[in-house]
Design a protein around this motif. Structure first.
Motif, mmCIF file in Angstrom:
data_model
loop_
_atom_site.group_PDB
_atom_site.id
_atom_site.type_symbol
_atom_site.label_atom_id
_atom_site.label_comp_id
_atom_site.label_asym_id
_atom_site.label_seq_id
_atom_site.Cartn_x
_atom_site.Cartn_y
_atom_site.Cartn_z
ATOM 1 N N SER A 26 0.798 -1.321 -0.024
ATOM 2 C CA SER A 26 0.046 -0.076 0.104
ATOM 3 C C SER A 26 0.877 1.229 -0.089
ATOM 4 O O SER A 26 2.088 1.143 0.412
ATOM 5 C CB SER A 26 -0.740 0.199 1.371
ATOM 6 O OG SER A 26 -1.976 -1.050 1.360
ATOM 7 N N ARG B 8 0.239 5.815 0.428
ATOM 8 C CA ARG B 8 -0.874 6.889 0.305
ATOM 9 C C ARG B 8 -0.268 8.115 -0.284
ATOM 10 O O ARG B 8 0.729 8.528 0.126
ATOM 11 C CB ARG B 8 -1.115 7.151 1.937
ATOM 12 C CG ARG B 8 -2.364 8.032 2.072
ATOM 13 C CD ARG B 8 -2.706 8.642 3.334
ATOM 14 N NE ARG B 8 -4.090 9.068 3.523
ATOM 15 C CZ ARG B 8 -4.148 10.115 4.401
ATOM 16 N NH1 ARG B 8 -3.260 10.247 5.666
ATOM 17 N NH2 ARG B 8 -5.325 10.539 4.972
ATOM 18 N N SER C 51 -0.618 12.109 -1.175
ATOM 19 C CA SER C 51 -1.095 13.454 -0.658
ATOM 20 C C SER C 51 -1.004 14.551 -2.017
ATOM 21 O O SER C 51 0.151 14.426 -2.321
ATOM 22 C CB SER C 51 -0.396 14.010 0.489
ATOM 23 O OG SER C 51 -0.754 12.855 1.612
ATOM 24 N N PHE D 273 -8.377 1.547 -4.635
ATOM 25 C CA PHE D 273 -7.887 2.860 -4.434
ATOM 26 C C PHE D 273 -8.944 3.664 -3.727
ATOM 27 O O PHE D 273 -10.160 3.142 -4.026
ATOM 28 C CB PHE D 273 -7.429 3.433 -5.654
ATOM 29 C CG PHE D 273 -6.207 2.918 -6.241
ATOM 30 C CD1 PHE D 273 -5.390 1.730 -5.844
ATOM 31 C CD2 PHE D 273 -5.845 3.634 -7.346
ATOM 32 C CE1 PHE D 273 -4.421 1.258 -6.395
ATOM 33 C CE2 PHE D 273 -4.527 3.235 -7.936
ATOM 34 C CZ PHE D 273 -3.818 2.083 -7.351
ATOM 35 N N THR D 274 -8.749 4.578 -2.935
ATOM 36 C CA THR D 274 -9.748 5.446 -2.303
ATOM 37 C C THR D 274 -9.188 6.825 -2.331
ATOM 38 O O THR D 274 -8.063 7.044 -1.929
ATOM 39 C CB THR D 274 -10.035 4.939 -1.122
ATOM 40 O OG1 THR D 274 -10.575 3.464 -0.745
ATOM 41 C CG2 THR D 274 -11.159 5.803 -0.320
ATOM 42 N N SER E 10 -10.114 10.567 -1.294
ATOM 43 C CA SER E 10 -10.688 11.501 -0.425
ATOM 44 C C SER E 10 -9.952 12.956 -0.272
ATOM 45 O O SER E 10 -8.923 13.281 -0.641
ATOM 46 C CB SER E 10 -10.339 10.925 1.211
ATOM 47 O OG SER E 10 -9.060 10.652 1.335
ATOM 48 N N PHE F 115 -6.227 12.916 -0.873
ATOM 49 C CA PHE F 115 -5.396 11.777 -0.695
ATOM 50 C C PHE F 115 -5.745 10.689 -1.803
ATOM 51 O O PHE F 115 -6.965 10.639 -2.292
ATOM 52 C CB PHE F 115 -5.559 11.310 0.642
ATOM 53 C CG PHE F 115 -5.390 12.356 1.747
ATOM 54 C CD1 PHE F 115 -6.558 13.093 2.449
ATOM 55 C CD2 PHE F 115 -4.185 12.588 2.008
ATOM 56 C CE1 PHE F 115 -6.201 14.016 3.245
ATOM 57 C CE2 PHE F 115 -3.879 13.528 3.205
ATOM 58 C CZ PHE F 115 -4.863 14.474 3.709
ATOM 59 N N GLN G 53 -5.524 6.759 -1.220
ATOM 60 C CA GLN G 53 -4.866 5.542 -0.684
ATOM 61 C C GLN G 53 -5.017 4.529 -1.576
ATOM 62 O O GLN G 53 -6.052 4.061 -2.336
ATOM 63 C CB GLN G 53 -6.109 5.201 0.628
ATOM 64 C CG GLN G 53 -5.674 4.017 1.320
ATOM 65 C CD GLN G 53 -4.421 4.172 2.158
ATOM 66 O OE1 GLN G 53 -3.976 4.966 2.656
ATOM 67 N NE2 GLN G 53 -3.306 2.839 1.743
ATOM 68 N N ASN H 63 -4.220 0.357 -2.271
ATOM 69 C CA ASN H 63 -3.997 -0.698 -1.678
ATOM 70 C C ASN H 63 -3.905 -1.836 -2.466
ATOM 71 O O ASN H 63 -4.492 -1.499 -3.768
ATOM 72 C CB ASN H 63 -5.404 -1.085 -0.543
ATOM 73 C CG ASN H 63 -5.357 -0.063 0.614
ATOM 74 O OD1 ASN H 63 -4.247 0.136 1.110
ATOM 75 N ND2 ASN H 63 -6.540 0.035 1.048
#
Length: 122
Positions: free
Chosen positions: A17, A19, A21, A66-67, A69, A78, A80, A82
């Motif tokens: 994973s 993340r 930004s 993927f997320t 936000s 962001f 995220q 995974n």
């Protein structure tokens, strides 16, 4: 004028994973998105989010992994990521749109970050 600075890229093993930004400066109620470009391929949108964060879009290849936000108080978006796969290797860019609704239309995006490299190894 909106300036965007990405961070969080790097080298990760398949299945891992990361993340990402994207810090934004400048005023406006704009939708945001993450794009990526792999060597020899066109830039593609992978996830987008509207101004409030209530609505999102995902490319089929990243759905469920993927997320996207955003934290408007911190002017940050962001991504995220995974269960990363080898085919996720690319330069990832964040972008800000001239509209506030969620959009996957590249022509709506006026502002771009410099990109951050994500490399997934086996």
């Amino acid at each position: 004028q909106v300036q965007l600075v990405e961070s969080g890229g790097g080298l990760v093993q398949a299945g891992g994973s990361l993340r990402l930004s994207c810090a934004a400066s400048g005023r406006g109620r704009y939708a945001m998105a993450w794009f990526r470009q792999a060597p020899g391929k066109e830039r593609e949108v992978i996830a987008a989010i509207n101004w409030s964060g209530a609505n999102t879009y995902y490319r089929n290849s990243v759905k469920g992994r993927f997320t996207i936000s955003r934290d408007n108080a911190k002017n940050t978006v962001f991504l995220q990521m995974n269960s990363l796969k080898l085919e996720d290797t690319a330069v990832y860019y964040c972008a800000a749109a001239r509209v506030s609704y969620v959009t996957a239309d590249t022509s709506n995006y006026d502002y771009w970050g410099q990109g951050t490299q994500v490399t997934v190894s086996s």
